[in-house]
Motif scaffolding. Structure first.
Motif, PDB file in Angstrom:
ATOM      1  N   HIS A 100       1.087   8.007   3.547  1.00 46.65           N
ATOM      2  CA  HIS A 100      -0.014   8.708   4.214  1.00 46.65           C
ATOM      3  C   HIS A 100      -1.240   7.815   4.415  1.00 46.65           C
ATOM      4  O   HIS A 100      -2.204   8.240   5.040  1.00 46.65           O
ATOM      5  CB  HIS A 100      -0.399   9.969   3.428  1.00 46.65           C
ATOM      6  N   VAL A 101      -1.226   6.576   3.914  1.00 46.45           N
ATOM      7  CA  VAL A 101      -2.345   5.652   4.106  1.00 46.45           C
ATOM      8  C   VAL A 101      -2.636   5.569   5.599  1.00 46.45           C
ATOM      9  O   VAL A 101      -1.730   5.444   6.418  1.00 46.45           O
ATOM     10  CB  VAL A 101      -1.993   4.242   3.553  1.00 46.45           C
ATOM     11  N   SER A 102      -3.905   5.634   5.957  1.00 48.35           N
ATOM     12  CA  SER A 102      -4.261   5.616   7.372  1.00 48.35           C
ATOM     13  C   SER A 102      -4.087   4.217   7.965  1.00 48.35           C
ATOM     14  O   SER A 102      -4.156   3.204   7.257  1.00 48.35           O
ATOM     15  CB  SER A 102      -5.711   6.063   7.569  1.00 48.35           C
ATOM     16  N   VAL A 103      -3.864   4.182   9.269  1.00 45.19           N
ATOM     17  CA  VAL A 103      -3.746   2.907   9.977  1.00 45.19           C
ATOM     18  C   VAL A 103      -5.039   2.113   9.818  1.00 45.19           C
ATOM     19  O   VAL A 103      -5.012   0.902   9.598  1.00 45.19           O
ATOM     20  CB  VAL A 103      -3.403   3.136  11.470  1.00 45.19           C
ATOM     21  N   ALA A 104      -6.182   2.779   9.897  1.00 44.83           N
ATOM     22  CA  ALA A 104      -7.468   2.090   9.755  1.00 44.83           C
ATOM     23  C   ALA A 104      -7.581   1.416   8.389  1.00 44.83           C
ATOM     24  O   ALA A 104      -7.977   0.244   8.299  1.00 44.83           O
ATOM     25  CB  ALA A 104      -8.614   3.075   9.969  1.00 44.83           C
ATOM     26  N   ASP A 105      -7.216   2.137   7.326  1.00 45.22           N
ATOM     27  CA  ASP A 105      -7.281   1.561   5.980  1.00 45.22           C
ATOM     28  C   ASP A 105      -6.279   0.424   5.809  1.00 45.22           C
ATOM     29  O   ASP A 105      -6.573  -0.583   5.167  1.00 45.22           O
ATOM     30  CB  ASP A 105      -7.028   2.636   4.921  1.00 45.22           C
ATOM     31  N   LEU A 106      -5.129   0.594   6.396  1.00 45.77           N
ATOM     32  CA  LEU A 106      -4.089  -0.431   6.312  1.00 45.77           C
ATOM     33  C   LEU A 106      -4.537  -1.722   7.006  1.00 45.77           C
ATOM     34  O   LEU A 106      -4.391  -2.820   6.472  1.00 45.77           O
ATOM     35  CB  LEU A 106      -2.837   0.124   6.980  1.00 45.77           C
ATOM     36  N   LEU A 142       0.817  -1.222   0.000  1.00 47.34           N
ATOM     37  CA  LEU A 142       0.000   0.000   0.000  1.00 47.34           C
ATOM     38  C   LEU A 142       0.846   1.265   0.000  1.00 47.34           C
ATOM     39  O   LEU A 142       0.501   2.238  -0.665  1.00 47.34           O
ATOM     40  CB  LEU A 142      -0.949   0.016   1.205  1.00 47.34           C
ATOM     41  N   PHE A 143       1.951   1.271   0.747  1.00 46.35           N
ATOM     42  CA  PHE A 143       2.813   2.450   0.766  1.00 46.35           C
ATOM     43  C   PHE A 143       3.416   2.688  -0.611  1.00 46.35           C
ATOM     44  O   PHE A 143       3.550   3.825  -1.043  1.00 46.35           O
ATOM     45  CB  PHE A 143       3.916   2.318   1.817  1.00 46.35           C
ATOM     46  N   ARG A 144       3.794   1.615  -1.318  1.00 44.33           N
ATOM     47  CA  ARG A 144       4.329   1.797  -2.674  1.00 44.33           C
ATOM     48  C   ARG A 144       3.242   2.284  -3.621  1.00 44.33           C
ATOM     49  O   ARG A 144       3.504   3.102  -4.504  1.00 44.33           O
ATOM     50  CB  ARG A 144       4.935   0.490  -3.195  1.00 44.33           C
ATOM     51  N   GLU A 145       2.046   1.808  -3.425  1.00 48.95           N
ATOM     52  CA  GLU A 145       0.951   2.152  -4.333  1.00 48.95           C
ATOM     53  C   GLU A 145       0.337   3.518  -4.039  1.00 48.95           C
ATOM     54  O   GLU A 145       0.021   4.281  -4.962  1.00 48.95           O
ATOM     55  CB  GLU A 145      -0.134   1.076  -4.240  1.00 48.95           C
TER      56      GLU A 145
END
Length: 186
Positions: A30-36, A23-26
């Motif tokens: 800034h991706v949220s912890v909840a989304d992760l 997800l970080f590469r994509e």
């Protein structure tokens, strides 16, 4: 709810790190912890049982992404019977392909995380891991005649530009031109 076994906790942590790496590469760090955690199939509350902070996860996910890159290079070297020049050329061909351009989540962490790492403080572990990963990649790309940094810059720049221009004819032209330039130097 009962406690999870140590083996399950380790599996959950591995899953979060792998998911974060992708997800970080994509999408960026800034991706949220909840989304992760949702993407990992785990609860938000479980995050803090595994990681001290999001920054700690960014550190670990960055290292994981560069470990994947190292495994890919090593596998290419083995596939080409230890012939580094052949393995380098195969990697360049794959790196500067439409498939790699379109596979950001599974792609090169040097290209995908560059903007995020530029914003990280210099004393952060993720920045150190990123710098070491870039240095290692450049050293692996070096030949007797050419500096690995110039080869990496050509590859990385072409990949980033082709992603930014995806959907236009110039996108594939960038990849082809860079691949030809790197092939001409061998």
């Amino acid at each position: 709810m009962g406690r999870v076994s140590q083996a399950q906790a380790e599996e959950n942590r591995r899953r979060v790190v792998e998911t974060a790496s992708r997800l970080f590469r994509e999408q960026g760090t800034h991706v949220s912890v909840a989304d992760l955690m949702k993407a990992s199939g785990l609860t938000h509350g479980g995050f803090y049982k595994q990681f001290a902070s999001k920054e700690a996860l960014i550190d670990e996910a960055t290292a994981h992404a560069f470990d994947e890159l190292t495994r890919l290079r090593d596998a290419g070297l083995a596939q080409h019977s230890g012939r580094r020049d052949a393995a380098q050329q195969a990697l360049i061909d794959t790196y500067l392909s439409v498939e790699h351009r379109d596979s950001v989540a599974d792609g090169c962490p040097a290209a995908a995380l560059a903007a995020d790492m530029a914003r990280e403080p210099g004393d952060r572990e993720a920045r150190r891991v990123y710098t070491e990963g870039v240095t290692d990649f450049a050293e692996w790309l070096a030949t007797e005649d050419e500096n690995g940094i110039s080869r990496l810059c050509t590859m990385l720049g072409a990949l980033v530009l082709s992603r930014a221009t995806k959907g236009s004819p110039v996108s594939e032209q960038i990849l082809t031109t860079a691949r030809t330039a790197l092939t001409a130097t061998n």
